[in-house]
Scaffold this motif. Structure first.
Motif, PDB file in Angstrom:
ATOM      1  N   VAL A 133      32.009  12.723  47.334  1.00  0.00           N
ATOM      2  CA  VAL A 133      33.133  12.352  46.492  1.00  0.00           C
ATOM      3  C   VAL A 133      34.027  11.491  47.357  1.00  0.00           C
ATOM      4  N   ASP A 134      34.173  10.205  47.020  1.00  0.00           N
ATOM      5  CA  ASP A 134      34.842   9.340  47.990  1.00  0.00           C
ATOM      6  C   ASP A 134      36.275   8.976  47.606  1.00  0.00           C
ATOM      7  N   VAL A 135      36.870   9.772  46.713  1.00  0.00           N
ATOM      8  CA  VAL A 135      38.258   9.484  46.346  1.00  0.00           C
ATOM      9  C   VAL A 135      39.144   9.453  47.584  1.00  0.00           C
TER      10      VAL A 135
ATOM     11  N   TYR B  21      32.374  15.880  51.844  1.00  0.00           N
ATOM     12  CA  TYR B  21      31.056  16.162  52.401  1.00  0.00           C
ATOM     13  C   TYR B  21      30.040  16.058  51.265  1.00  0.00           C
ATOM     14  N   ASN B  22      28.781  15.832  51.679  1.00  0.00           N
ATOM     15  CA  ASN B  22      27.630  15.863  50.793  1.00  0.00           C
ATOM     16  C   ASN B  22      27.816  16.773  49.557  1.00  0.00           C
ATOM     17  N   VAL B  23      27.771  16.200  48.380  1.00  0.00           N
ATOM     18  CA  VAL B  23      28.061  16.958  47.159  1.00  0.00           C
ATOM     19  C   VAL B  23      27.127  18.154  46.992  1.00  0.00           C
ATOM     20  N   ILE B 421      37.839  15.385  32.684  1.00  0.00           N
ATOM     21  CA  ILE B 421      38.584  15.434  33.941  1.00  0.00           C
ATOM     22  C   ILE B 421      37.629  15.476  35.133  1.00  0.00           C
ATOM     23  N   LEU B 422      36.556  16.255  35.005  1.00  0.00           N
ATOM     24  CA  LEU B 422      35.570  16.297  36.089  1.00  0.00           C
ATOM     25  C   LEU B 422      34.980  14.915  36.336  1.00  0.00           C
ATOM     26  N   GLY B 423      34.874  14.122  35.249  1.00  0.00           N
ATOM     27  CA  GLY B 423      34.320  12.782  35.366  1.00  0.00           C
ATOM     28  C   GLY B 423      35.139  11.870  36.261  1.00  0.00           C
ATOM     29  N   PHE B 424      36.376  12.263  36.554  1.00  0.00           N
ATOM     30  CA  PHE B 424      37.199  11.447  37.438  1.00  0.00           C
ATOM     31  C   PHE B 424      36.672  11.464  38.865  1.00  0.00           C
ATOM     32  N   PHE B 425      36.077  12.607  39.265  1.00  0.00           N
ATOM     33  CA  PHE B 425      35.639  12.626  40.658  1.00  0.00           C
ATOM     34  C   PHE B 425      34.185  13.015  40.853  1.00  0.00           C
ATOM     35  N   LEU B 426      33.494  13.376  39.793  1.00  0.00           N
ATOM     36  CA  LEU B 426      32.076  13.681  39.950  1.00  0.00           C
ATOM     37  C   LEU B 426      31.250  12.720  39.104  1.00  0.00           C
ATOM     38  N   ASP B 427      30.048  12.437  39.585  1.00  0.00           N
ATOM     39  CA  ASP B 427      29.165  11.561  38.825  1.00  0.00           C
ATOM     40  C   ASP B 427      28.476  12.358  37.714  1.00  0.00           C
ATOM     41  N   PHE B 428      27.912  11.617  36.796  1.00  0.00           N
ATOM     42  CA  PHE B 428      27.226  12.177  35.639  1.00  0.00           C
ATOM     43  C   PHE B 428      26.252  13.291  36.025  1.00  0.00           C
TER      44      PHE B 428
END
Lengths: 243, 524
Positions: A133-135, B21-23, B421-428
């Protein structure tokens, strides 16, 4: 004693002790694992004693060995993808037009697909292609990023991979003991190999993570990081990818 | 206690993700820490984790998920063959005299070519690098230019075939079974990835049409924002038409072939994806192979395969295992075998130059990276879900949704809001793996249509990726946009597209048939 009966005897011995051999092999692997476990602490030791020459050269050698291992594995693994394309496309035409299907060919696609994922993951890690997550990450300094990777390695990656590794012991050894094959009678008799990919994945991720964590320790100590294989990012540098 | 730990685990996972860090390992690692806490407080059974390998194994061997590397390969290969560049250039020329013509070209190219990779970042970056400079050079307003690029870049998710629909379809299918098994849903039947493809097709095309209409209206009302450009003097328009056709026909045929084979039930999504990937290899070889032999081989292979399918579609029985061979069938089968031979040799010959100049290797490496990224997240999310379930988190989510004000519509709104809201910082991919298995079964248990729900979720996430200030697409576009495109212009530019998105979401809610009619027709 003629050759045929000798071979027959050999086979019966093998049959009798195959389970034992595999159990012993498993114990041996576990022992190797326990012996190497302390090596994982290397990045922390490095952080404490960054200026010892011996430690520096050992760490560099470890990083380069792991990098080239992951990279080479990835470069081999990537060719399984065009092979997968051709295999599946071939089976589609053979089945839908000529009504021909070979279970072995059909199942080989599973093997290719699973191998790509499990063997290519470390090379993907090395290439910095697992998403973050690169925000906030993009705005961090090099040292902050190094700290994230170092802490993430010990708090997140290592426990997860060790748990997978530990819990896959019975899963994999059972498959080996019966040389588990496909549920289809004319399928590939290699499901035990397919299942073995899971511990291999865990080990490769722990190793590649170690190389990156060591780099993080070097970065935090203000030192230069070793050379890297092509197509990989410069870790903890202002600019992420320079290809 | 278990409830508290489950909620805290979710919250800490979201917080941890912010660290960067790595998701995959953040999701699984944080949940593991909480599992340890649970064991310490006696609310979690450590034996629960014994089933981990047994849960990872099906992920890497599931047939439907094999479509992911195949579609990614197809997309990366098409990108490498520089089709998008040619298409944009020739279409931009052709539609130049039309007001807003270049903008419409961008939308169409985005719809056509973004379809296969479906990774938001990659698509937006490619489109931004390709078309933003051209649009600015032709005096498009920065806001309109950047808005239409960001919006078209996200189209790749909703228009099939896209890997996010494969993943969402797979999760929906599991959730639907779960709803029938554990939530007492009376409905029988299954929902497949192909169904979701069919369901998403119409909403996707409506979006494309509305985007294009919006751009033309803007161009008519404010010509300065999207100026027309005349064809150069003395050049016949046929030149442009021919060039556009030459650039557009092969990829369109390829996508129609892939989609057609999947939607008609001729092939599973995985098999359709393999055909698409093979087609992409041939197309790339035809366009970029450095040797004439390679190009010709690709052409012959493609024609061979095409004729093979044509013969098959005439309905001649060409199965080897039959006893009643007629003369016609013998002729057909010999012909077909000959064509298959040509196709195999042609494919081989056309791949050689691609291997030699390293293009196939590069495409394969990129495909491997994207594939591994997706599946490692899948593994991480599986561990997260397993532990979340170990805490009874799925019951908790079920109870929460039940208690939502407004019954099932309230629950739906809540889920949509959380996903947005999750879509703001996580990918599909992460959202689909983590959220869908938790929320979809209770929602489906209220009798909602799984395809409709899937299409709504996809539209919702796509909108989220466009929404300032956090939208993914905007971040990526910002990264490649020249400095004269200000961030404010970018935000202003996407606003109308967000309104279009919301309009389509409402449309799908009001008229579920848009999403459900086509799959129902396909099923018969």
């Amino acid at each position: 004693m003629d050759a045929i009966s000798a071979r027959g005897k050999q086979r019966s011995i093998n049959k009798m002790s195959a389970g034992d051999i595999i159990a012993n092999l498993g114990t041996a692997f576990q022992a190797i694992g326990w012996v190497f476990l302390p090596v994982l602490a290397l990045p922390l030791i490095y952080l404490l004693l960054p200026n010892i020459k011996g430690l520096q050269s050992v760490s560099k050698a470890i990083i380069q060995t792991i990098d080239s291992l992951s990279f080479a594995l990835g470069e081999v693994t990537k060719w399984l993808i065009p092979l997968l394309v051709l295999t599946v496309a071939f089976t589609v035409f053979a089945l839908s037009i000529f009504g021909q299907s070979w279970t072995k060919l059909f199942e080989s696609a599973d093997y290719l697909h699973a191998s790509v994922i499990m063997l290519g993951a470390a090379a993907t890690f090395l290439a910095g292609q697992h998403v973050r997550v690169d925000v906030f990450h993009t705005h961090m300094s090099a040292k902050a990023r190094a700290l994230v990777d170092l802490m993430g390695y010990f708090a997140l990656l290592v426990p997860v991979c060790l748990i997978i590794l530990w819990n896959s012991q019975s899963f994999v050894s059972f498959a080996w003991r019966i040389f588990e094959g496909s549920a289809e009678s004319d399928g590939i008799r290699g499901e035990y190999l397919l299942k073995t990919l899971i511990p291999i994945f865990s080990v490769m991720m722990i190793l590649q993570g170690l190389a990156i964590a060591l780099r993080a320790a070097m970065c935090l100590s203000g030192q230069a990081r070793p050379e890297r294989p092509p197509h990989t990012p410069q870790f903890f540098a202002p600019q992420e990818l320079d290809q | 206690m278990a409830d508290i730990l489950a909620i805290a685990m979710f919250a800490f996972a979201c917080l941890g993700l912010m660290g960067g860090y790595n998701v995959a390992f953040t999701l699984s690692g944080v949940s593991l820490i909480f599992a340890a806490l649970g064991v310490a407080t006696g609310t979690f059974e450590p034996d629960f984790l014994l089933s981990l390998p047994g849960r990872i194994y099906p992920l890497i061997t599931r047939e439907i998920l094999m479509a992911v590397p195949l579609f990614v390969f197809m997309g990366v290969m098409l990108e490498k063959s520089r089709i998008a560049e040619d298409l944009l250039e020739s279409m931009g020329d052709l539609f130049g005299p039309l007001k807003g013509g270049l903008g419409i070209s961008v939308v169409l190219v985005g719809a056509l070519l973004a379809a296969s990779t479906g990774i938001v970042g990659a698509t937006v970056v490619t489109m931004g690098l390709l078309s933003l400079p051209t649009m600015l050079k032709r005096d498009y307003a920065p806001s309109l230019a950047s808005g239409s690029i960001a919006a078209s870049g996200t189209l790749g998710q909703i228009i099939p075939p896209s890997i996010v629909l494969v993943i969402l379809g797979d999760q929906m299918s599991n959730a639907y079974q779960e709803a029938q098994r554990s939530y007492g849903l009376e409905a029988t039947g299954v929902v497949s990835v192909g169904d979701l493809f069919a369901g998403a097709l119409l909403p996707g095309l409506i979006l494309v049409a509305l985007y294009a209409i919006y751009i033309s209206i803007t161009a008519y009302l404010k010509p300065a924002m999207a100026p027309a450009q005349d064809w150069p003097e003395g050049v016949s328009p046929w030149v442009f038409i021919r060039k556009t056709m030459a650039a557009m026909l092969p990829p369109i045929l390829l996508i129609i072939a892939v989609l057609g084979s999947i939607l008609s039930g001729y092939a599973t999504p995985t098999r359709g994806a393999a055909l698409g990937a093979l087609g992409a290899i041939l197309l790339a070889a035809y366009r970029i192979a450095p040797t004439a032999i390679g190009r010709r081989a690709a052409l012959f292979a493609a024609l061979g395969l095409l004729l093979l399918v044509v013969i098959d579609l005439t309905g001649v029985d060409m199965r080897f295992d039959q006893n009643d061979w007629t003369g016609k069938e013998r002729v057909a089968v010999s012909l077909a075998l000959g064509l298959a031979g040509i196709a195999i040799i042609g494919t081989g010959l056309s791949m050689l130059p691609l291997i030699k100049n390293k293009q196939l290797g590069d495409v394969s490496r990129t495909t491997m990276h994207i594939t591994c990224m997706v599946f490692v997240i899948l593994i991480g999310a599986t561990i997260f879900s397993l532990i979340f379930r170990g805490f009874g988190g799925d019951d908790l989510v079920g109870r929460l949704l039940e208690a939502a004000p407004g019954g099932k519509w309230g629950a739906l709104a809540l889920v949509m809001l959380v996903m947005f809201i999750l879509g703001f910082f996580l990918d599909f991919i992460e959202i689909t793996f983590v959220v869908v298995p938790l929320v979809a079964p209770p929602l489906l248990a209220t009798g909602m249509d799984p395809i409709w729900l899937g299409v709504l979720m996809a539209l919702n996430l796509q909108t989220s990726f466009l929404t300032p200030p956090f939208g993914f697409a905007l971040f990526y576009l910002r990264g490649v946009a020249p400095p004269e495109v200000t961030t404010m212009a970018l935000y202003r530019g996407v606003l109308p597209f967000i309104l279009i998105q919301i309009f389509v979401i409402v449309l799908v809610i009001m008229m579920p048939g848009i999403a459900t009619k086509l799959p129902a027709v396909m099923l018969n």
